[in-house]
Design an enzyme around this catalytic site. Sequence first.
Site, short mmCIF file in Angstrom:
data_model
loop_
_atom_site.label_atom_id
_atom_site.label_comp_id
_atom_site.label_asym_id
_atom_site.label_seq_id
_atom_site.Cartn_x
_atom_site.Cartn_y
_atom_site.Cartn_z
N ILE A 20 -19.99 8.14 28.60
CA ILE A 20 -20.10 9.60 28.68
C ILE A 20 -19.13 10.30 27.73
O ILE A 20 -19.38 11.43 27.32
CB ILE A 20 -19.88 10.07 30.13
CG1 ILE A 20 -20.46 11.46 30.36
CG2 ILE A 20 -18.41 9.99 30.53
CD1 ILE A 20 -20.51 11.88 31.81
N ASN A 33 -9.65 13.11 40.49
CA ASN A 33 -9.08 13.15 41.84
C ASN A 33 -8.33 14.47 41.98
O ASN A 33 -8.15 15.20 40.99
CB ASN A 33 -8.19 11.94 42.12
CG ASN A 33 -7.03 11.85 41.16
OD1 ASN A 33 -6.18 12.73 41.12
ND2 ASN A 33 -7.03 10.81 40.34
N ASP A 43 -12.58 8.84 34.65
CA ASP A 43 -11.48 9.80 34.49
C ASP A 43 -10.52 9.32 33.40
O ASP A 43 -10.16 10.08 32.48
CB ASP A 43 -10.77 9.91 35.85
CG ASP A 43 -9.79 11.05 35.94
OD1 ASP A 43 -9.73 11.88 35.01
OD2 ASP A 43 -9.07 11.13 36.95
N SER A 130 -18.24 9.46 42.47
CA SER A 130 -17.86 8.81 43.74
C SER A 130 -18.38 7.38 43.92
O SER A 130 -18.03 6.74 44.90
CB SER A 130 -18.31 9.63 44.97
OG SER A 130 -17.43 10.70 45.22
N THR A 131 -19.20 6.89 42.99
CA THR A 131 -19.81 5.57 43.23
C THR A 131 -18.99 4.41 42.66
O THR A 131 -19.42 3.26 42.74
CB THR A 131 -21.24 5.49 42.65
OG1 THR A 131 -21.16 5.58 41.23
CG2 THR A 131 -22.13 6.59 43.19
N GLY A 132 -17.81 4.71 42.12
CA GLY A 132 -16.93 3.65 41.63
C GLY A 132 -15.80 3.41 42.61
O GLY A 132 -16.03 2.96 43.74
N VAL A 133 -14.59 3.77 42.20
CA VAL A 133 -13.40 3.60 43.03
C VAL A 133 -13.58 4.25 44.42
O VAL A 133 -13.09 3.72 45.42
CB VAL A 133 -12.17 4.22 42.32
CG1 VAL A 133 -10.95 4.23 43.22
CG2 VAL A 133 -11.87 3.46 41.04
N TYR A 134 -14.26 5.36 44.49
CA TYR A 134 -14.38 6.09 45.76
C TYR A 134 -15.41 5.47 46.71
O TYR A 134 -15.52 5.91 47.86
CB TYR A 134 -14.68 7.57 45.51
CG TYR A 134 -13.44 8.39 45.19
CD1 TYR A 134 -12.19 7.80 45.08
CD2 TYR A 134 -13.53 9.77 45.01
CE1 TYR A 134 -11.06 8.54 44.78
CE2 TYR A 134 -12.39 10.54 44.72
CZ TYR A 134 -11.16 9.92 44.61
OH TYR A 134 -10.04 10.68 44.33
N1 AR6 Z 1 -18.95 6.58 31.04
C1 AR6 Z 1 -19.83 6.71 32.05
N2 AR6 Z 1 -19.61 6.22 33.28
C2 AR6 Z 1 -18.46 5.53 33.48
C3 AR6 Z 1 -17.49 5.35 32.47
C4 AR6 Z 1 -17.78 5.91 31.20
N3 AR6 Z 1 -16.92 5.79 30.17
N4 AR6 Z 1 -16.46 4.63 33.01
C5 AR6 Z 1 -16.77 4.37 34.29
N5 AR6 Z 1 -17.99 4.91 34.59
P1 AR6 Z 1 -15.18 6.11 39.01
P2 AR6 Z 1 -15.15 7.77 41.47
C6 AR6 Z 1 -18.73 4.88 35.86
O1 AR6 Z 1 -14.43 5.04 39.72
O2 AR6 Z 1 -15.83 6.71 42.25
C7 AR6 Z 1 -10.50 7.55 39.17
O3 AR6 Z 1 -9.35 6.76 39.14
C8 AR6 Z 1 -18.37 3.83 36.86
O4 AR6 Z 1 -18.98 2.58 36.51
O5 AR6 Z 1 -14.77 6.46 37.63
O6 AR6 Z 1 -15.59 9.19 41.62
C9 AR6 Z 1 -10.19 9.00 39.49
O7 AR6 Z 1 -8.93 9.41 39.02
C10 AR6 Z 1 -19.00 4.41 38.12
O8 AR6 Z 1 -20.41 4.11 38.16
O9 AR6 Z 1 -15.16 7.50 39.87
C11 AR6 Z 1 -10.27 9.02 41.00
O10 AR6 Z 1 -9.04 8.65 41.58
C12 AR6 Z 1 -18.84 5.91 37.93
O11 AR6 Z 1 -18.48 6.09 36.56
C13 AR6 Z 1 -11.32 8.01 41.33
O12 AR6 Z 1 -11.34 7.10 40.22
C14 AR6 Z 1 -17.80 6.56 38.81
O13 AR6 Z 1 -16.71 5.67 39.03
C15 AR6 Z 1 -12.69 8.63 41.43
O14 AR6 Z 1 -13.61 7.65 41.85
#
Ligand code: AR6
Length: 185
Positions: A20, A33, A43, A130-134
């Site tokens: 992205i 966050n 992020d 929200s579908t990654g770390v969260y």
């Molecule tokens: N481009 C597109 N999608 C991505 C990229 C990228 N470069 N990198 C990761 N993703 P997450 P959350 C996807 O964990 O669950 C952070 O530490 C990833 O594979 O980034 O909302 C913040 O500071 C997943 O499908 O976000 C918060 O503390 C999606 O992005 C926390 O993580 C979201 O995963 C937020 O967690």
Amino acid sequence: MKKFCWNLEGGALCLLQGDITAARVDAVVNAANSSLAGGGGVDGAIHRAAGPQLLEACMRIVAEQGRLPAGQAVTTPGFNMPAKYVIHTVGPIWRGGNAGEPETLRSAWLESLREAEANGAAVVAFPAISTGVYGYPVELAAPLALKTAAESLASMRVEAVHVYLHGESSWQAWSVAARDLLGEP
Ligand code: AR6
């Protein structure tokens, strides 16, 4: 790069596979966050791509208005990214599904779209908030997010929503959800 689009009433909804931070759009949404201090996942990638000025802008916002509650959104410039704006939103942390997670996720998408509209952004890129770390299950997040975006396009000035998906399992889950909701692209 894989890309599917649905032409809906009021605009286009597209799924794209890729990074992205390289999106050539008006605004990129960040899955941040509440501290807006950067982090891992998307992020971290956005902060690296935008450069240190992004953190400075985020820290000014937190100093002025405090931490960003889940479900809300704020806008900064995109600095070194191709996108003009970064819209920072905070999705819910998954706690099993009975702690208001769907309402908060819907609000994160809606408030981000409102920020985009308020800034005159026509094409907006979203990550899978929200579908990654969260930990929000992607099979539940994808239909809710797509429905929210599709409904919003009908009534808002935003012309296109591009959902950027990272990795094959994410791509599969969102493609299935989009076909169920919107039919064949
Ligand atoms: N481009 C597109 N999608 C991505 C990229 C990228 N470069 N990198 C990761 N993703 P997450 P959350 C996807 O964990 O669950 C952070 O530490 C990833 O594979 O980034 O909302 C913040 O500071 C997943 O499908 O976000 C918060 O503390 C999606 O992005 C926390 O993580 C979201 O995963 C937020 O967690």
